[in-house]
Design a protein around this motif. Structure first.
Motif, PDB file in Angstrom:
ATOM      1  N   LYS A   3       0.830  -1.206   0.000  1.00  0.00           N
ATOM      2  CA  LYS A   3       0.000   0.000   0.000  1.00  0.00           C
ATOM      3  C   LYS A   3       0.866   1.258   0.000  1.00  0.00           C
ATOM      4  N   TYR A   4       0.505   2.182  -0.880  1.00  0.00           N
ATOM      5  CA  TYR A   4       1.198   3.463  -1.009  1.00  0.00           C
ATOM      6  C   TYR A   4       0.189   4.578  -1.209  1.00  0.00           C
ATOM      7  N   ILE A   5       0.620   5.795  -0.892  1.00  0.00           N
ATOM      8  CA  ILE A   5      -0.154   6.987  -1.207  1.00  0.00           C
ATOM      9  C   ILE A   5       0.603   7.710  -2.308  1.00  0.00           C
ATOM     10  N   VAL A   6      -0.090   7.985  -3.392  1.00  0.00           N
ATOM     11  CA  VAL A   6       0.487   8.686  -4.536  1.00  0.00           C
ATOM     12  C   VAL A   6      -0.159  10.063  -4.579  1.00  0.00           C
ATOM     13  N   VAL A   7       0.659  11.112  -4.456  1.00  0.00           N
ATOM     14  CA  VAL A   7       0.156  12.485  -4.436  1.00  0.00           C
ATOM     15  C   VAL A   7       0.670  13.218  -5.665  1.00  0.00           C
ATOM     16  N   PHE A   8      -0.245  13.925  -6.312  1.00  0.00           N
ATOM     17  CA  PHE A   8       0.071  14.642  -7.536  1.00  0.00           C
ATOM     18  C   PHE A   8       0.182  16.138  -7.272  1.00  0.00           C
ATOM     19  N   LYS A   9       0.921  16.807  -8.127  1.00  0.00           N
ATOM     20  CA  LYS A   9       1.060  18.262  -8.029  1.00  0.00           C
ATOM     21  C   LYS A   9      -0.263  18.930  -8.379  1.00  0.00           C
ATOM     22  N   SER A  10      -0.421  20.155  -7.932  1.00  0.00           N
ATOM     23  CA  SER A  10      -1.678  20.875  -8.169  1.00  0.00           C
ATOM     24  C   SER A  10      -1.949  21.088  -9.651  1.00  0.00           C
ATOM     25  N   THR A  11      -0.933  20.986 -10.478  1.00  0.00           N
ATOM     26  CA  THR A  11      -1.095  21.174 -11.919  1.00  0.00           C
ATOM     27  C   THR A  11      -1.664  19.941 -12.625  1.00  0.00           C
ATOM     28  N   ALA A  12      -1.733  18.810 -11.926  1.00  0.00           N
ATOM     29  CA  ALA A  12      -2.250  17.578 -12.529  1.00  0.00           C
ATOM     30  C   ALA A  12      -3.753  17.690 -12.747  1.00  0.00           C
ATOM     31  N   SER A  13      -4.205  17.276 -13.907  1.00  0.00           N
ATOM     32  CA  SER A  13      -5.645  17.294 -14.191  1.00  0.00           C
ATOM     33  C   SER A  13      -6.272  15.998 -13.670  1.00  0.00           C
ATOM     34  N   GLN A  14      -7.582  16.033 -13.519  1.00  0.00           N
ATOM     35  CA  GLN A  14      -8.282  14.825 -13.079  1.00  0.00           C
ATOM     36  C   GLN A  14      -8.107  13.705 -14.104  1.00  0.00           C
ATOM     37  N   GLU A  15      -8.052  14.063 -15.366  1.00  0.00           N
ATOM     38  CA  GLU A  15      -7.823  13.076 -16.431  1.00  0.00           C
ATOM     39  C   GLU A  15      -6.463  12.397 -16.270  1.00  0.00           C
ATOM     40  N   ASP A  16      -5.433  13.189 -15.931  1.00  0.00           N
ATOM     41  CA  ASP A  16      -4.101  12.620 -15.703  1.00  0.00           C
ATOM     42  C   ASP A  16      -4.135  11.624 -14.543  1.00  0.00           C
TER      43      ASP A  16
END
Length: 78
Positions: free
Chosen positions: A4-17
């Motif tokens: 189990k991991y938590i993957v966090v995206f930058k604020s610039t990431a779109s929901q589609e990405d």
């Protein structure tokens, strides 16, 4: 074996990405357990070793939309 991991995206990431990354987790034998949409962009997931390696490689790229990846665990306060 998936961990189990938590993957966090930058604020610039779109929901589609983010959806594409979540789909790749499932297609590689993992499972998205929880999605974070309000406080941060990301998800908790069981990642196969292959997916973890792939995500870590992508995170290392200069223009990556992945902010960080960390093991999921219990957090306590004292």
């Amino acid at each position: 074996m998936s961990e189990k991991y938590i993957v966090v995206f930058k604020s610039t990431a779109s929901q589609e990405d983010i959806d594409k990354f979540a789909e790749s987790v499932s297609s590689d034998g993992g499972e998205v357990i929880h999605r974070y949409d309000s406080t941060m962009k990301g998800f908790a997931a069981k990642l196969s070793p292959n997916t973890l390696t792939k995500f870590n490689s992508l995170q290392a790229e200069k223009d990556s939309i992945i902010d960080y990846i960390e093991p999921d665990g219990v957090v306590t306060t004292q």
